[in-house]
Design a protein around this motif. Structure first.
Motif, PDB file in Angstrom:
ATOM      1  N   TRP A 406       0.827  -1.207   0.000  1.00 14.37           N
ATOM      2  CA  TRP A 406       0.000   0.000   0.000  1.00 14.37           C
ATOM      3  C   TRP A 406       0.863   1.259   0.000  1.00 14.37           C
ATOM      4  N   ILE A 407       1.892   1.278   0.866  1.00 11.57           N
ATOM      5  CA  ILE A 407       2.747   2.463   0.964  1.00 11.57           C
ATOM      6  C   ILE A 407       3.506   2.692  -0.336  1.00 11.57           C
ATOM      7  N   ALA A 408       3.944   1.590  -0.979  1.00 12.63           N
ATOM      8  CA  ALA A 408       4.728   1.714  -2.204  1.00 12.63           C
ATOM      9  C   ALA A 408       3.891   2.099  -3.414  1.00 12.63           C
ATOM     10  N   THR A 409       2.572   1.865  -3.345  1.00 15.21           N
ATOM     11  CA  THR A 409       1.728   2.130  -4.512  1.00 15.21           C
ATOM     12  C   THR A 409       0.689   3.213  -4.235  1.00 15.21           C
ATOM     13  N   ALA A 410      -0.359   2.863  -3.499  1.00 17.17           N
ATOM     14  CA  ALA A 410      -1.484   3.788  -3.303  1.00 17.17           C
ATOM     15  C   ALA A 410      -1.065   5.060  -2.570  1.00 17.17           C
ATOM     16  N   PHE A 411      -0.281   4.918  -1.484  1.00 19.37           N
ATOM     17  CA  PHE A 411       0.132   6.099  -0.734  1.00 19.37           C
ATOM     18  C   PHE A 411       1.004   7.012  -1.583  1.00 19.37           C
ATOM     19  N   GLN A 412       1.895   6.439  -2.364  1.00 19.50           N
ATOM     20  CA  GLN A 412       2.751   7.253  -3.228  1.00 19.50           C
ATOM     21  C   GLN A 412       1.927   8.010  -4.260  1.00 19.50           C
ATOM     22  N   PHE A 421      -2.369   5.855   6.583  1.00 21.34           N
ATOM     23  CA  PHE A 421      -2.827   4.996   7.673  1.00 21.34           C
ATOM     24  C   PHE A 421      -3.892   3.995   7.249  1.00 21.34           C
ATOM     25  N   LEU A 422      -4.387   4.089   6.022  1.00 20.53           N
ATOM     26  CA  LEU A 422      -5.313   3.072   5.526  1.00 20.53           C
ATOM     27  C   LEU A 422      -4.660   1.701   5.440  1.00 20.53           C
ATOM     28  N   CYS A 423      -3.316   1.676   5.418  1.00 23.42           N
ATOM     29  CA  CYS A 423      -2.627   0.383   5.337  1.00 23.42           C
ATOM     30  C   CYS A 423      -2.924  -0.499   6.549  1.00 23.42           C
ATOM     31  N   TYR A 424      -3.273   0.110   7.689  1.00 24.58           N
ATOM     32  CA  TYR A 424      -3.528  -0.689   8.894  1.00 24.58           C
ATOM     33  C   TYR A 424      -4.824  -1.490   8.814  1.00 24.58           C
ATOM     34  N   PRO A 425      -6.003  -0.858   8.662  1.00 29.05           N
ATOM     35  CA  PRO A 425      -7.229  -1.673   8.602  1.00 29.05           C
ATOM     36  C   PRO A 425      -7.271  -2.638   7.428  1.00 29.05           C
ATOM     37  N   LEU A 426      -6.699  -2.236   6.292  1.00 27.50           N
ATOM     38  CA  LEU A 426      -6.680  -3.146   5.145  1.00 27.50           C
ATOM     39  C   LEU A 426      -5.860  -4.393   5.443  1.00 27.50           C
ATOM     40  N   SER A 427      -4.728  -4.225   6.123  1.00 27.33           N
ATOM     41  CA  SER A 427      -3.886  -5.382   6.456  1.00 27.33           C
ATOM     42  C   SER A 427      -4.548  -6.264   7.512  1.00 27.33           C
TER      43      SER A 427
END
Length: 453
Positions: A406-412, A421-427
């Protein structure tokens, strides 16, 4: 080993009340334990300023990186002890107890040496801003001195939990929390220290917890009784602890690495974002404690019933724990809806920039911790049944893989503070489904083995 006053009989009788009692006592204990961590953040935020608050907050990911691997082994100790208690193997209980404390001492020593030797290089790995570096560096050096007593306490408390005793750890943390808060205020408000003051207060309180837990264990009257002269590595229980705990330790370390990546991204938004994120994390850590108490219950209740070969009770344990997670989730949602701003203001009452960034994070994550609870309960069941390697693999692929992707794609692509911080609930959601599938597989496999014997 007979049933003791401070123990819970986990393999017989109704589960609802026993799981609630175990979880509530663990939750209260962990609440108080996190309260003095929150006191560090709160006191430094209110009395020492934004840079000091950011310094304390940004160090937490590094501290967790060093401690979580060893604490993962404590989960292995809990499982081994739980299974031994379920099987009533007194000799194995004693050897496991002494081996557990030896692991805590050696692991804490290693972490202390590394953090004392290389504080600035470690902080630069997560892109700590230069204006935050002095406070972060001194905080990391001082707080690392408390690694050994912190681990000794946590391993000792895990040993007591393995037989259902959560009361005495609560008493210890209650006193240590008071000690921490008093010394926080003394060092920061009276002595005019900043991050170094709250770090020193933390170490003093951790030394107390270690002494207290060792005193309790040395005066036990059952097979868990500790003899300080016999603290060493016993091969058989060490291998068992490594078998169950090493995957957990690796998993925790990879979690921490993913959180280091998240923290590095937070640091790119500046000191106000770091401070605000630290305040929000201090609050959501209490949410984490609430769902984690049911994870601990899932591990201990499952491991004892697995050792006693009572598979039907394991299914009931899962149902009860998940139901309690739903109830906790509702409470957390209400708190987030009505009290988010007052809670953040406790940490930064006079800094609008810190307040804004803290609210942006808290209002996004505060409604999602039930997903973490679902994931953790299934993870605890897998560990309790001895499927630690499988649990590690699904957790690393699910939690860490989803976050990093998520951080490498969507967040960038999006680039906003909230999108990070969406990476937390999705994971959490993705890993829950993986754990649930693995639980069904392991449960059916182990039950089939029992029927074929």
């Amino acid at each position: 080993m007979g049933v003791k006053t401070n123990s819970i009989d986990m393999v017989n009788g109704p589960l609802w009340g026993k799981i609630l009692k175990f979880s509530a006592l663990y939750m209260l204990t962990a609440f108080l334990q996190h309260l003095y961590s929150a006191a560090d953040v709160m006191v430094v935020g209110r009395f020492a300023g934004q840079a000091a608050l950011a310094g304390v907050g940004t160090c937490s990911v590094l501290v967790n990186l060093f401690l979580n691997f060893i604490l993962g082994l404590s989960a292995g100790a809990t499982i081994v002890l739980g299974q031994a208690i379920g099987a009533k193997d007194k000799k194995d209980i004693g050897k496991t107890a002494h081996t557990s404390i030896a692991i805590a001492i050696c692991g804490g020593l290693l972490g202390t040496v590394i953090c004392l030797s290389f504080p600035e290089p470690l902080l630069r790995l997560i892109d700590v801003p230069e204006n935050v570096m002095p406070e972060a560096s001194i905080y990391l050096r001082i707080v690392s001195i408390g690694f050994i007593p912190s681990l000794v306490y946590n391993f000792g408390a895990a040993m007591l939990r393995a037989k259902g005793d959560t009361k005495r750890a609560l008493y210890i943390v209650t006193v240590s929390g008071i000690i921490n808060v008093v010394f926080n205020l003394f060092f920061v408000c009276v002595c005019k220290m900043t991050a170094s003051g709250v770090a020193l207060a933390t170490v003093i309180s951790q030394v107390f917890t270690a002494i207290a837990i060792l005193y309790i264990l040395c005066n036990e009257t059952d097979a868990l009784k500790l003899d300080l002269k016999r603290i060493r590595f016993h091969k058989a229980p060490l291998l068992k602890i490594l078998r169950y705990g090493l995957p957990s330790g690796i998993q925790s370390s990879v979690y921490s690495i993913s959180n280091v990546i998240v923290q590095s991204s937070i640091n790119s938004f500046g000191s106000a974002a770091i401070a605000g994120s630290s305040a929000a994390s201090s609050i959501t850590n209490f949410y984490n404690v609430m769902v984690n108490s049911l994870y601990q219950a899932a591990i201990v209740f499952t491991s004892q019933n697995f050792g006693a070969k009572k598979f039907d009770r394991i299914k009931k344990i899962m149902f009860v724990c998940i139901t309690y997670v739903i109830a906790v989730w509702g409470i957390q949602s209400v708190i987030t809806a009505f009290f988010s701003e007052p809670l953040i203001r406790l940490y930064a009452p006079d800094d609008p920039a810190v307040l804004e960034m803290g609210l942006r994070k808290f209002n996004l994550l505060g409604y999602t911790y039930g997903l973490l609870g679902f994931m953790n309960v299934m993870s605890g069941a897998l560990r309790g049944m001895g499927a630690s390697v499988m649990n590690m693999i699904t957790s690393i692929v699910g939690v860490c893989g989803i976050r990093i992707l998520w951080i490498a794609t969507a967040f960038q692509a999006i680039g906003t503070f909230e999108s990070l911080f969406l990476c937390y609930p999705l994971s959490w959601l993705g890993t829950f489904f993986m754990h649930f599938t693995m639980f069904l597989f392991v449960f059916r496999k182990e039950k089939r083995k029992l029927t074929q014997q």
